[in-house]
Design an enzyme around this catalytic site. Structure first.
Site, PDB file in Angstrom:
ATOM      1  N   CYS A   1       0.363   4.891   6.963  1.00  0.00           N
ATOM      2  CA  CYS A   1      -0.259   4.723   8.291  1.00  0.00           C
ATOM      3  C   CYS A   1       0.741   4.020   9.213  1.00  0.00           C
ATOM      4  O   CYS A   1       1.182   2.894   8.930  1.00  0.00           O
ATOM      5  CB  CYS A   1      -1.540   3.916   8.170  1.00  0.00           C
ATOM      6  SG  CYS A   1      -2.657   4.567   6.888  1.00  0.00           S
TER       7      CYS A   1
ATOM      8  N   CYS B   1     -16.461  -9.600   5.336  1.00  0.00           N
ATOM      9  CA  CYS B   1     -15.818  -8.306   5.122  1.00  0.00           C
ATOM     10  C   CYS B   1     -14.586  -8.500   4.248  1.00  0.00           C
ATOM     11  O   CYS B   1     -13.763  -9.370   4.523  1.00  0.00           O
ATOM     12  CB  CYS B   1     -15.399  -7.709   6.455  1.00  0.00           C
ATOM     13  SG  CYS B   1     -16.757  -7.599   7.622  1.00  0.00           S
TER      14      CYS B   1
ATOM     15  N   CYS C   1     -19.247   1.957   8.437  1.00  0.00           N
ATOM     16  CA  CYS C   1     -18.460   1.341   9.502  1.00  0.00           C
ATOM     17  C   CYS C   1     -17.251   2.237   9.703  1.00  0.00           C
ATOM     18  O   CYS C   1     -16.442   2.384   8.783  1.00  0.00           O
ATOM     19  CB  CYS C   1     -18.046  -0.061   9.073  1.00  0.00           C
ATOM     20  SG  CYS C   1     -16.869  -0.809  10.194  1.00  0.00           S
TER      21      CYS C   1
ATOM     22  N   CYS D   1       0.851  -1.195   0.000  1.00  0.00           N
ATOM     23  CA  CYS D   1       0.000   0.000   0.000  1.00  0.00           C
ATOM     24  C   CYS D   1       0.889   1.247   0.000  1.00  0.00           C
ATOM     25  O   CYS D   1       1.863   1.321   0.747  1.00  0.00           O
ATOM     26  CB  CYS D   1      -0.903   0.003   1.232  1.00  0.00           C
ATOM     27  SG  CYS D   1      -1.978   1.448   1.266  1.00  0.00           S
TER      28      CYS D   1
ATOM     29  N   CYS E   1       0.585   0.261  10.333  1.00  0.00           N
ATOM     30  CA  CYS E   1       0.114  -0.750   9.396  1.00  0.00           C
ATOM     31  C   CYS E   1       1.224  -1.545   8.702  1.00  0.00           C
ATOM     32  O   CYS E   1       2.057  -0.979   7.986  1.00  0.00           O
ATOM     33  CB  CYS E   1      -0.764  -0.101   8.333  1.00  0.00           C
ATOM     34  SG  CYS E   1      -1.453  -1.331   7.206  1.00  0.00           S
TER      35      CYS E   1
ATOM     36  N   ARG F   1     -17.685  -2.479  17.750  1.00  0.00           N
ATOM     37  CA  ARG F   1     -16.921  -3.684  17.403  1.00  0.00           C
ATOM     38  C   ARG F   1     -15.607  -3.760  18.160  1.00  0.00           C
ATOM     39  O   ARG F   1     -14.810  -2.824  18.153  1.00  0.00           O
ATOM     40  CB  ARG F   1     -16.625  -3.687  15.908  1.00  0.00           C
ATOM     41  CG  ARG F   1     -15.745  -4.844  15.475  1.00  0.00           C
ATOM     42  CD  ARG F   1     -15.472  -4.759  14.007  1.00  0.00           C
ATOM     43  NE  ARG F   1     -16.667  -5.072  13.246  1.00  0.00           N
ATOM     44  CZ  ARG F   1     -17.069  -6.315  12.988  1.00  0.00           C
ATOM     45  NH1 ARG F   1     -16.373  -7.330  13.428  1.00  0.00           N
ATOM     46  NH2 ARG F   1     -18.146  -6.528  12.280  1.00  0.00           N
TER      47      ARG F   1
END
Ligand code: SF4
Length: 347
Positions: free
Chosen positions: A61, A101, A192, A57, A64, A264
Site C-alpha cells: 500500500c 480498536c 467499518c 507488512c 503506508c 469518521r
C-alpha cells in the site's frame, strides 16, 4: 431500509458526482440537514486505537509506513501480549474512549494468531468497551471466530475507487477486499469501511469509492474518511496537498449517501486546524480517534481534542454496557447506528 427514509443502495456515479459539484454552501446545508435527522449534531463517538503488531507488512500500500517494502524508519514490533493490550485498553477507558480498536500490520492473520486475538477481544469486552479490529484479509472461518469472541466491528478499507486502486496497491485486489467485507457481514459483525483522499486521485475516484460503499447490501456502520498522511520513504511521500474544502466535500457527500452511518474523521486530523475539523463535524463527521497516536502516524493529543470539543460544545457519545455508561455526560439522544476507523493498519 426504504428510499423514503433516505437510505438508498442504487446511486449512480453521476448522481454522486452531482453532489460533489454542488455549490459548497448548498452541499453543507444538505449534509448537515441529513445529519440532524439521524444524529445529535453535538455528539461525536470517540475511539482509541492500539497497534497490536507494528510494521513488516508484506503488502505494498503506497501510503503506508508499515509496509516492509518501504524504508520509513519505523520500528517493527511483534504481536503484543494479551495482558499488555488489556493494560492499554484500561488506560483508553480511563481517558474516555468508548471503543477500543486493535490493528495488526498483516496481510491476513495466521491461524496460530487467532487464539491471541480472540483473547484480546474477550478481555476488552469484559472491560465494558466496544471492540474493533483490523487484521487484514479474513477467511470465512476467521471472521466467524472473531464474531464468536464478541468482536463488534471489523475494519477493512477499500481505500479508493476500483479504477484508481491499482495505482495504490498491487499485492491484493479490490475483489479480495470485497470478499473479506462479505465474510465479516456473513459472520454478523458490523463493518467499518472507508478510504483515503489526497493520494492523487480525482473527484470521480472519490465518488467511485463512495459509490462502492453506498451500494453495498448494507451500508458500513462506520465510514472512515482519511486524509493522506505523507510519510517519508513511502511512494506517496511527495503527493500534493489536498485542498481542505475537497476533504470536507467528501465528508459531506458520505453523510448524505449513508445517513445512518458514523462518518469518521480519521488519519490526517493532525494536519487539520480547528476550523477545518469544526467544518467536518458540521458536514456530518461524528466519530474520531482520540489519543496520542493513530497507529504509526501522529494524532492530535487528547487534551487538544478536549479543548476543541469544549469550544464547539461537543460531547463524546456514550456507549452503554449492561446499564453502565462511560464517564462522560450521557447523550441527549441515542443514535440509531454505530461507527469508526483507520488506515496504516491492515487496511
Ligand atoms: S495498509 Fe495495512 S495491508 Fe497495507 S501495507 Fe499497511 S499494514 Fe500492510
Amino acid at each position: 431500509m426504504s428510499a423514503a427514509l433516505g437510505v438508498r443502495h442504487d446511486w449512480t456515479r453521476d448522481q454522486i458526482l452531482a453532489l460533489f459539484n454542488l455549490p459548497f454552501n448548498d452541499l453543507l446545508f444538505r449534509a448537515h440537514s441529513v445529519h440532524r435527522q439521524h444524529f445529535d449534531p453535538n455528539q461525536v463517538q470517540v475511539s482509541t486505537l492500539c497497534s497490536i503488531k507494528t510494521g513488516a507488512c508484506p503488502e505494498d500500500c503506497a501510503y503506508c509506513p508499515q509496509s516492509a517494502r518501504y524504508d520509513t524508519g519505523l520500528e517493527r514490533e511483534q504481536l503484543m501480549a494479551v495482558e499488555k493490550v488489556l493494560e492499554e485498553a484500561r488506560a483508553a477507558k480511563a481517558g474516555g474512549a468508548t471503543r477500543f480498536c486493535m490493528g495488526a500490520a498483516w496481510r491476513s492473520p495466521k491461524n496460530k494468531d487467532m487464539p491471541y486475538v480472540t483473547s484480546m477481544v474477550k478481555g476488552v469486552k469484559e472491560l465494558g468497551l466496544e471492540t474493533c479490529m483490523t487484521l487484514g484479509m479474513l477467511t470465512t472461518e476467521q471472521a466467524q471466530s472473531l464474531a464468536q469472541a464478541g468482536l463488534d466491528y471489523y475494519n477493512h478499507n477499500l481505500d479508493t475507487s476500483p479504477e484508481y486502486y491499482g495505482e495504490v496497491i498491487t499485492t491484493r485486489t479490490y475483489q479480495d477486499r470485497l470478499e473479506t467485507l462479505a465474510n465479516v457481514r456473513a459472520a454478523g459483525m458490523k463493518v467499518c469501511c472507508g478510504g483515503i483522499v489526497g493520494m492523487g486521485e480525482e473527484v470521480k475516484d472519490r465518488a467511485g469509492l463512495l459509490q462502492q460503499l453506498v451500494n453495498m447490501p448494507e451500508h458500513p456502520e462506520s465510514v472512515p474518511i482519511n486524509m493522506l498522511v505523507r510519510v517519508e520513504g513511502t511512494p506517496l511521500a511527495d503527493e500534493q496537498d489536498l485542498d481542505p474544502f475537497d476533504f470536507i466535500r467528501t465528508i459531506a457527500v458520505a453523510r448524505i449517501l449513508m445517513p445512518k452511518s458514523h462518518v469518521r474523521l480519521s488519519a490526517g486530523r493532525e494536519g487539520m486546524n480547528e476550523q477545518t475539523q469544526a467544518l467536518a463535524f458540521f458536514a456530518g463527521a461524528n466519530s474520531i480517534f482520540y489519543g496520542a497516536k493513530l497507529l504509526t502516524t501522529p494524532n492530535p493529543e487528547s487534551d487538544r481534542d478536549r479543548q476543541l470539543f469544549h469550544k464547539l460544545g461537543i460531547e463524546p457519545e456514550a456507549y452503554e454496557v449492561s446499564g453502565e455508561s462511560s464517564e462522560f455526560t450521557p447523550p441527549k439522544q441515542r443514535p440509531a447506528a454505530s461507527h469508526s476507523m483507520f488506515y496504516n493498519a491492515a487496511g
